[in-house]
Design a protein around this motif. Structure first.
Motif, mmCIF file in Angstrom:
data_model
loop_
_atom_site.group_PDB
_atom_site.id
_atom_site.type_symbol
_atom_site.label_atom_id
_atom_site.label_comp_id
_atom_site.label_asym_id
_atom_site.label_seq_id
_atom_site.Cartn_x
_atom_site.Cartn_y
_atom_site.Cartn_z
ATOM 1 N N ASP A 29 0.823 -1.207 0.000
ATOM 2 C CA ASP A 29 0.000 0.000 0.000
ATOM 3 C C ASP A 29 0.860 1.261 0.000
ATOM 4 O O ASP A 29 2.030 1.232 0.334
ATOM 5 N N SER A 30 0.227 2.362 -0.357
ATOM 6 C CA SER A 30 0.945 3.641 -0.313
ATOM 7 C C SER A 30 0.394 4.496 0.816
ATOM 8 O O SER A 30 -0.750 4.321 1.255
ATOM 9 N N TYR A 31 1.228 5.368 1.288
ATOM 10 C CA TYR A 31 0.881 6.240 2.418
ATOM 11 C C TYR A 31 1.279 7.653 2.035
ATOM 12 O O TYR A 31 2.230 7.848 1.288
ATOM 13 N N CYS A 32 0.564 8.627 2.568
ATOM 14 C CA CYS A 32 0.922 9.986 2.198
ATOM 15 C C CYS A 32 0.982 10.854 3.442
ATOM 16 O O CYS A 32 0.557 10.444 4.526
ATOM 17 N N ASN A 33 1.541 12.015 3.287
ATOM 18 C CA ASN A 33 1.565 12.926 4.428
ATOM 19 C C ASN A 33 1.296 14.344 3.980
ATOM 20 O O ASN A 33 1.380 14.675 2.798
ATOM 21 N N ARG A 34 0.950 15.151 4.945
ATOM 22 C CA ARG A 34 0.456 16.482 4.615
ATOM 23 C C ARG A 34 0.731 17.414 5.779
ATOM 24 O O ARG A 34 0.583 17.037 6.940
ATOM 25 N N PHE A 35 1.139 18.621 5.468
ATOM 26 C CA PHE A 35 1.333 19.651 6.483
ATOM 27 C C PHE A 35 0.143 20.601 6.424
ATOM 28 O O PHE A 35 -0.375 20.874 5.348
ATOM 29 N N ALA A 36 -0.282 21.066 7.580
ATOM 30 C CA ALA A 36 -1.413 22.001 7.574
ATOM 31 C C ALA A 36 -1.268 22.998 8.715
ATOM 32 O O ALA A 36 -0.609 22.714 9.725
ATOM 33 N N HIS A 37 -1.857 24.140 8.526
ATOM 34 C CA HIS A 37 -1.903 25.162 9.573
ATOM 35 C C HIS A 37 -3.362 25.510 9.836
ATOM 36 O O HIS A 37 -4.198 25.433 8.932
ATOM 37 N N CYS A 38 -3.664 25.891 11.061
ATOM 38 C CA CYS A 38 -5.017 26.352 11.347
ATOM 39 C C CYS A 38 -4.979 27.277 12.562
ATOM 40 O O CYS A 38 -3.985 27.325 13.286
ATOM 41 N N ASP A 39 -6.080 27.990 12.760
ATOM 42 C CA ASP A 39 -6.176 28.833 13.954
ATOM 43 C C ASP A 39 -6.443 27.974 15.172
ATOM 44 O O ASP A 39 -5.817 28.140 16.209
ATOM 45 N N VAL A 40 -7.413 27.070 15.039
ATOM 46 C CA VAL A 40 -7.788 26.234 16.179
ATOM 47 C C VAL A 40 -7.899 24.782 15.720
ATOM 48 O O VAL A 40 -8.633 24.462 14.789
ATOM 49 N N ARG A 68 -4.845 2.193 -5.883
ATOM 50 C CA ARG A 68 -4.089 3.432 -6.106
ATOM 51 C C ARG A 68 -4.318 4.450 -4.990
ATOM 52 O O ARG A 68 -3.631 5.456 -4.916
ATOM 53 N N GLN A 69 -5.336 4.186 -4.174
ATOM 54 C CA GLN A 69 -5.638 5.153 -3.126
ATOM 55 C C GLN A 69 -4.700 4.935 -1.935
ATOM 56 O O GLN A 69 -4.434 3.801 -1.553
ATOM 57 N N PRO A 70 -4.159 6.006 -1.366
ATOM 58 C CA PRO A 70 -3.319 5.794 -0.191
ATOM 59 C C PRO A 70 -4.119 5.191 0.956
ATOM 60 O O PRO A 70 -5.305 5.466 1.113
ATOM 61 N N ARG A 71 -3.435 4.378 1.741
ATOM 62 C CA ARG A 71 -4.117 3.714 2.844
ATOM 63 C C ARG A 71 -4.289 4.654 4.029
ATOM 64 O O ARG A 71 -5.315 4.640 4.711
ATOM 65 N N GLU A 72 -3.270 5.446 4.273
ATOM 66 C CA GLU A 72 -3.339 6.379 5.404
ATOM 67 C C GLU A 72 -2.691 7.694 5.006
ATOM 68 O O GLU A 72 -1.835 7.737 4.127
ATOM 69 N N ARG A 73 -3.092 8.730 5.693
ATOM 70 C CA ARG A 73 -2.459 10.034 5.497
ATOM 71 C C ARG A 73 -2.046 10.548 6.871
ATOM 72 O O ARG A 73 -2.863 10.612 7.786
ATOM 73 N N GLN A 74 -0.782 10.870 6.990
ATOM 74 C CA GLN A 74 -0.340 11.441 8.257
ATOM 75 C C GLN A 74 -0.256 12.962 8.122
ATOM 76 O O GLN A 74 0.409 13.472 7.234
ATOM 77 N N TRP A 75 -0.948 13.632 9.034
ATOM 78 C CA TRP A 75 -0.971 15.093 9.040
ATOM 79 C C TRP A 75 -0.009 15.609 10.097
ATOM 80 O O TRP A 75 0.058 15.054 11.188
ATOM 81 N N GLN A 76 0.683 16.670 9.752
ATOM 82 C CA GLN A 76 1.403 17.431 10.768
ATOM 83 C C GLN A 76 0.759 18.812 10.797
ATOM 84 O O GLN A 76 0.897 19.586 9.853
ATOM 85 N N VAL A 77 0.028 19.065 11.855
ATOM 86 C CA VAL A 77 -0.762 20.290 11.930
ATOM 87 C C VAL A 77 -0.111 21.251 12.920
ATOM 88 O O VAL A 77 0.125 20.892 14.077
ATOM 89 N N ARG A 78 0.199 22.426 12.445
ATOM 90 C CA ARG A 78 0.699 23.473 13.336
ATOM 91 C C ARG A 78 -0.496 24.402 13.615
ATOM 92 O O ARG A 78 -1.010 25.028 12.692
ATOM 93 N N ALA A 79 -0.918 24.437 14.870
ATOM 94 C CA ALA A 79 -2.123 25.180 15.227
ATOM 95 C C ALA A 79 -1.766 26.380 16.089
ATOM 96 O O ALA A 79 -0.903 26.293 16.958
ATOM 97 N N ARG A 80 -2.437 27.498 15.830
ATOM 98 C CA ARG A 80 -2.236 28.642 16.734
ATOM 99 C C ARG A 80 -2.750 28.292 18.129
ATOM 100 O O ARG A 80 -2.129 28.632 19.122
ATOM 101 N N GLN A 81 -3.893 27.642 18.174
ATOM 102 C CA GLN A 81 -4.492 27.246 19.442
ATOM 103 C C GLN A 81 -5.010 25.817 19.317
ATOM 104 O O GLN A 81 -5.446 25.405 18.245
ATOM 105 N N VAL A 82 -4.952 25.106 20.424
ATOM 106 C CA VAL A 82 -5.439 23.722 20.431
ATOM 107 C C VAL A 82 -6.507 23.587 21.507
ATOM 108 O O VAL A 82 -6.351 24.129 22.613
ATOM 109 N N VAL A 83 -7.593 22.908 21.172
ATOM 110 C CA VAL A 83 -8.579 22.520 22.185
ATOM 111 C C VAL A 83 -8.586 21.004 22.257
ATOM 112 O O VAL A 83 -8.850 20.329 21.263
ATOM 113 N N LEU A 84 -8.224 20.479 23.411
ATOM 114 C CA LEU A 84 -8.246 19.044 23.617
ATOM 115 C C LEU A 84 -9.591 18.666 24.225
ATOM 116 O O LEU A 84 -9.935 19.129 25.314
ATOM 117 N N ALA A 85 -10.360 17.897 23.476
ATOM 118 C CA ALA A 85 -11.656 17.414 23.974
ATOM 119 C C ALA A 85 -11.627 15.911 23.816
ATOM 120 O O ALA A 85 -12.378 15.321 23.040
#
Lengths: 97, 1000
Positions: free
Chosen positions: B162-173, B271-288
């Motif tokens: 299988d193939s795997y992909c990764n992605r970087f993302a930014h968000c406010d929260v 052809r579809q990736p099995r998993e995508r790993q995100w690295q998210v840099r957040a201005r703020q985090v809410v842990l629920a």
């Protein structure tokens, strides 16, 4: 992954930087006048600080510039970054993210 | 027995879509929306696995990621086999094939269960105590046997297709968790204008509300859940990630998310990736992140059919499955009464409610009494029965001091629900180095101040009721948006903690005096019992971290999600300390196991590492060159003709260079253009050599030392103009030499006007070497005089070749008449082919790095990093002539004057000739002064380079030998497989010591 504030480019992820050892160790101006002991200390003696440490970093995958940073070795947080030739900030703020 | 325990209606499953699957080969069916666990329970299957150490029969304990027992292996094909998946999280799909683990020959009859009988002999730390003698047996007997007997699933033997992909993302929260708190937080933040990412490990949003029969009832507001989900899914600023686990919290609000893309599909597109790993840099985090129900520790608490109270409620309300028909609830909190009430309403018999607390007077307990459910307060459980499924439970009354009194009573049942209250999921918060505080009323560790820009909301900070959690989330979401810099209006105040949400202290339920008959499990997955933990404390382990490692509690794939607090309670009690005095073990990522594939992402196969190729690479490929990796570069090692061996090819290539002409791709050489008014000063300070006297148009072999006096790099340096040097470095050293130059220029000698430019990839370098080299080039070169008078050895001239501008170097790394043509890289291939054509009448042969190595070794030229190792000075390498002694300073000069650096006893570069000319010494072989020396002995040096020289018709070697230059002519010895080989110490220059050939 840390964010490091390059004094020339702003905040960038840690991956763009390399560490360059302890800061503010100037190469003696006239090495011939140094004793063997003094030269060995210049070459090999480094601080191993628990707490705020001044160190050199280079934004190698960015602007390529060297700069200095104050980093708290207990929390891995950067307290300040400043350009080569500048004095370290006197009162680094408390370690926060 | 199909769906025997499915309720007539209700649940969030799609009853119109039957899904067939197999478990250990047995064909079963469930409904769309089931997990593997809920489908098994609907079919009346409780026995799903065998335990790790004792091979005890185990059933489904939970309905979520905390599951320690129901681990299965899912097989799609031979390469797609995933072990240790939690059946409680595996979504059912058509044709799913699951297997139980750690049993042989079958789940019902498991030979390993004999361990259970041996259990008195395998207590905590038995590995350390038992398998100590004889010591050698550990390697060949004990460890392999233990490894074969223990363990869970089996890893697939084939590469992951299988193939795997990764992605970087930014968000406010970034909001982690989509229960009532998380949904409300994401909604409030988005409404305040924030860019929001909401991540949820389950396939649906709703969290604990999904396990409510009527979510609206729990919230006091009928349509809130549906409306909020709808609002979030369509919100332009909100990214909703389901089937996505936030597994790690890294500094500066970077979170790792693992998104499972195809795990739930029956026929994923390959052809579809099995998993995508995100690295998210957040201005703020809410842990629920919610809370996990705590099991109770009592003898025999691990039989199939014994599960968490909340889990039974989830199976009933979410999946429409009755986990049993005759249930007993054992509880230490009010909340669990809901499970008994719901089961009762659904038609199951609730045989008893055992409340270990002295009283149960809450609203829910009263409701249970009104419904006619028998409530026994101040009662404990002292045992259970049933081999593959629980059959009965034994209870005993507690006296005023909490000690068991009176006779035991036996209650027949097929389901035991247990609840020790809830443990807030502080994993991510704690990973972010947030501190935890013990709350006595709730008997729980709660998050304190976060060191990151983060806040917790809902059950993960002790706000357990759904409606309060929703308000808490709303408040947290708005505050996060405000702190992310958005304009936020009035923020509702967060709700207070409620003491009535508390539970009895974690630990073991009170037991009668004397040794209990059965094991009371704390850590189901690693088979750790309360007795193991008490033993560790009695044996003197004081740190909870040491207790953890000694007993292995909390060290399994579930990382102690259900066990840690009970273990802590037992250890604290044994030590006579309060729980916060003992402290918690450290939480580390990942929250749940993450596949290696998702970390590797795209970095597999050809994308694992960048590959650098030269402009002549494709030509070499066409000529069937054999390549070697030099750093990231692909370099042609030799060019075999007609199936030649490497030895034959290298011999032929060397002969061509020595007798006619050879062609070599030297493009990988590092190249730095040093330019500026202070360029010569800079070079003087950096390199050992004197540069002031180097005339424009001349070259010099330069040595670069570190300031400690040891050789760092070397290469030919050409003076192109008064203020311009063309510096070459070793192939591997290019980047670090440039970095070192930049370092001194930027930090030590900031007054120098010098600019550095890497030109490694701008120049293609074509080396033409051999007696015929000049004849080959004569017809191609314009505007340059190739004669020995105009262009002597070690000089450089501008000019053109085939009409292309070039820098023509007259240099030699072979000892023959040689040129190195530097042309702009884009013309490299064309010029190379032109030279190759022009060389045909002269028998020109391309040669690779292997021949290059032999040729330079015949001349005694060192390769930095092969013949040097970071402890070699220029004098050691026989290069003292390259030191500008009249210069006041250069890097390493002062260090070279230290006494140890001038010792006559240092290792020095010499040549070695083995007594038997056909024997090629091993590179790296040690050198001994005495033929009879046997280990242990101190070698006086080692072989650094060793080849067969076709030119000389014998083997040659370079070596670093202590006081080597004083040993010329001596015989030394090199240990080899068949004894110590005699070798003679000679000059390292084996060929043309006067250099007449290269000066031709």
């Amino acid at each position: 992954m840390l964010l490091i504030n390059c004094p020339y480019c702003g905040e960038r992820p840690e991956l763009e930087f390399v560490h360059g050892g302890q800061a503010h160790i100037a190469r003696p101006g006239n090495p011939a006048e140094c004793s063997d002991q003094q030269w060995a200390e210049y070459l090999y003696r480094r601080d191993n600080i628990k707490g705020v440490h001044a160190e050199r970093w280079r934004h190698v995958h960015g602007c390529g510039r060297f700069f200095n940073a104050l980093r708290d070795t207990t929390s891995d947080q950067f307290l300040a970054t400043y350009k080569v030739g500048e004095q370290p900030p006197a009162q680094p703020r408390k370690a926060t993210a | 027995m199909s769906h025997a325990l499915r309720t007539a209606s209700g649940g969030r499953i799609n009853r119109s879509r039957t899904v067939r699957f197999t478990f250990d080969g047995r064909e079963l069916s469930g409904f769309e929306g089931d997990t593997l666990a809920s489908a098994l329970l609907a079919n009346g299957v409780h026995l799903v696995g065998r335990s790790f150490k004792y091979h005890r029969p185990r059933g489904v304990l939970s309905a979520g990621p905390e599951e320690p027992n129901a681990l299965v292996q899912i097989r799609r094909d031979a390469a797609r086999v995933t072990p240790n998946l939690r059946a409680t999280e595996v979504e059912l799909y058509e044709g799913l094939a699951a297997q139980s683990q750690n049993r042989w020959p079958s789940l019902q009859l498991d030979v390993g269960a004999v361990n259970s009988l041996l259990s008195p002999f395998i207590p905590a730390g038995f590995y350390y105590k038992t398998f100590m003698w004889p010591r050698r047996a550990w390697q060949w007997l004990y460890e392999p046997r233990i490894r074969a007997a223990a363990g869970l699933g089996r890893a697939p033997a084939q590469p992951d297709p299988d193939s795997y992909c990764n992605r970087f993302a930014h968000c406010d929260v970034l909001v982690v968790g989509a229960g009532p708190a998380g949904l409300a937080a994401a909604h409030a933040a988005a409404e305040s204008g924030a860019r929001v990412i909401l991540c949820e490990e389950q396939p649906q949003l709703g969290g604990s509300l999904l396990s409510e029969q009527e979510p609206g009832e729990a919230l006091g507001e009928g349509e809130w859940l549906a409306r909020t989900i709808q609002g979030l899914m369509t919100h332009p600023r909100v990214t909703v990630l389901t089937r996505t686990t936030a597994f790690g919290y890294f500094p500066h609000n970077l979170l790792g998310l693992e998104q499972r893309l195809t795990e739930h599909l029956a026929q994923p597109d390959p052809r579809q990736p099995r998993e995508r790993q995100w690295q998210v840099r957040a201005r703020q985090v809410v842990l629920a992140t919610g809370a996990i129900e705590r099991p109770l520790v009592f003898p025999g608490n691990d039989r199939p059919g014994i599960m968490l109270a909340g889990a039974a409620r989830s199976y009933l309300n979410r999946y429409g499955v009755l986990a049993g028909r005759r249930a007993v609830l054992v509880t230490a909190s009010d909340e669990a009464y809901r499970s008994a009430l719901d089961l009762h309403r659904a038609g199951a018999t609730v045989a008893a409610i055992i409340d270990v607390r002295p009283q149960a007077s809450g609203e829910l307990a009263e409701a249970a009494r009104r419904a006619g459910l028998p409530v026994h307060t101040a009662t404990t459980v002292i045992g259970t029965s049933g081999r593959l499924r629980v059959k009965s439970i034994r209870i005993q009354k507690l006296d005023a001091q909490g000690r068991p009194e009176a006779a035991a009573e036996r209650i027949v049942c097929d389901l035991v629900l247990m609840s020790g209250g809830h443990t807030p999921s502080v994993h991510l918060f704690s990973q972010s180095r947030g501190t935890l505080h013990w709350n006595e009323a709730l008997q729980a560790f709660l998050p304190g101040q976060s060191p990151e820009k983060a806040r917790c909301a809902g059950a993960c900070r002790g706000i357990f009721s759904a409606d309060a959690a929703r308000r808490d989330g709303q408040s947290a979401g708005a505050l996060a948006a405000r702190d992310a810099g958005l304009a936020v209006g009035t923020v509702i105040s967060a709700p207070r903690l409620l003491e009535t949400d508390g539970a009895a202290a974690p630990g073991q339920l009170p037991q009668p005096a004397g040794r209990p008959a059965a094991k009371a499990f704390v850590d189901w997955q690693n088979d750790v019992t309360s007795r193991d933990l008490s033993l560790a404390a009695r044996e003197g382990f004081r740190s909870i971290e040491h207790v953890k490692r000694y007993t292995t509690t909390g060290m399994a794939t579930d990382q102690g999600k259900t066990s840690n607090l009970n273990a802590l309670g037992i250890v604290a009690r044994q030590m006579g300390k309060a729980i916060p005095e003992v402290g918690l073990t450290t939480f580390r990522m990942p929250y749940t196991p993450v596949t290696f594939g998702s970390f590797a992402g795209y970095s597999r196969g050809e994308l694992f590492d960048p590959v650098r190729t030269t402009p002549i690479h494709d030509w070499a490929v066409r000529k069937a060159a054999v390549f070697e990796d030099v750093g990231l570069w692909k370099r042609a090692r030799y060019f075999p003709r007609n199936g030649e061996s490497m030895h034959a090819a290298v011999t032929r290539e060397c002969r061509a260079v020595r007798s006619g002409c050879g062609l070599f791709d030297a493009s990988t050489l590092g190249k730095i253009e040093v330019v500026g008014k202070d360029a010569v000063t800079f070079m003087n300070r950096l390199y050992t050599n004197g540069w002031t006297s180097l005339a424009v148009g001349r070259c010099r072999y330069g040595i670069l030392l570190r300031d400690d006096g040891f050789i760092y790099d070397d290469g030919i340096v050409a003076r192109i103009a008064e203020d311009r040097f063309h510096v070459t470095t070793t192939t591997g050293g290019a980047a670090r030499v440039l970095a070192m130059m930049e370092d001194y220029l930027q930090t030590e000698w900031r007054d120098l006007g010098v600019w550095l430019t890497s030109t490694t990839e701008q120049w293609a370098v074509i080396a033409v070497q051999g007696p015929s080299a000049r004849h080959v080039l004569e017809g191609l070169v314009q505007d340059a005089d190739l004669s020995a008078a105009a262009l002597p050895h070690m000089s450089v001239a501008p000019g053109r070749i085939c009409g292309v501008p070039m820098r023509l170097f007259r240099v030699s790394f072979t000892g023959e008449l040689g040129f190195e043509i530097n042309v702009p890289a884009d013309f490299g291939s064309a010029v190379w082919e032109a030279v190759y054509e022009a060389g045909q009448p002269h028998g020109i042969a391309p040669y690779g790095t292997e021949a290059m190595h032999v040729l330079r070794a015949e001349k005694g030229y060192i390769i930095v990093g092969q013949d040097t190792d970071g402890t070699v000075t220029p004098d050691d390498a026989g290069l003292a002539w390259a030191i500008g002694t009249r210069k006041p300073d250069f890097l390493g000069k002062r260090a070279l004057e230290r006494p140890a650096m001038r010792s006559p006893d240092r290792k020095q570069l010499v040549g070695l000739l083995s007594a038997e000319p056909h024997v090629v010494l091993e590179e790296g072989a040690q050198i001994l002064p005495d033929a009879r020396a046997t280990p242990p002995t101190r070698p006086i040096g080692h072989v650094t380079s060793s080849y067969y020289s076709a030119t000389l018709g014998r083997s040659i070697a370079l070596a670093l030998v202590r006081a080597g230059r004083k040993r010329m002519g001596q015989t030394l010895y090199v240990p080899a497989a068949n004894g110590n080989l005699p070798v003679q110490v000679v000059s390292p220059v084996f060929y043309d010591p006067k250099g007449s050939r290269q000066n031709a």
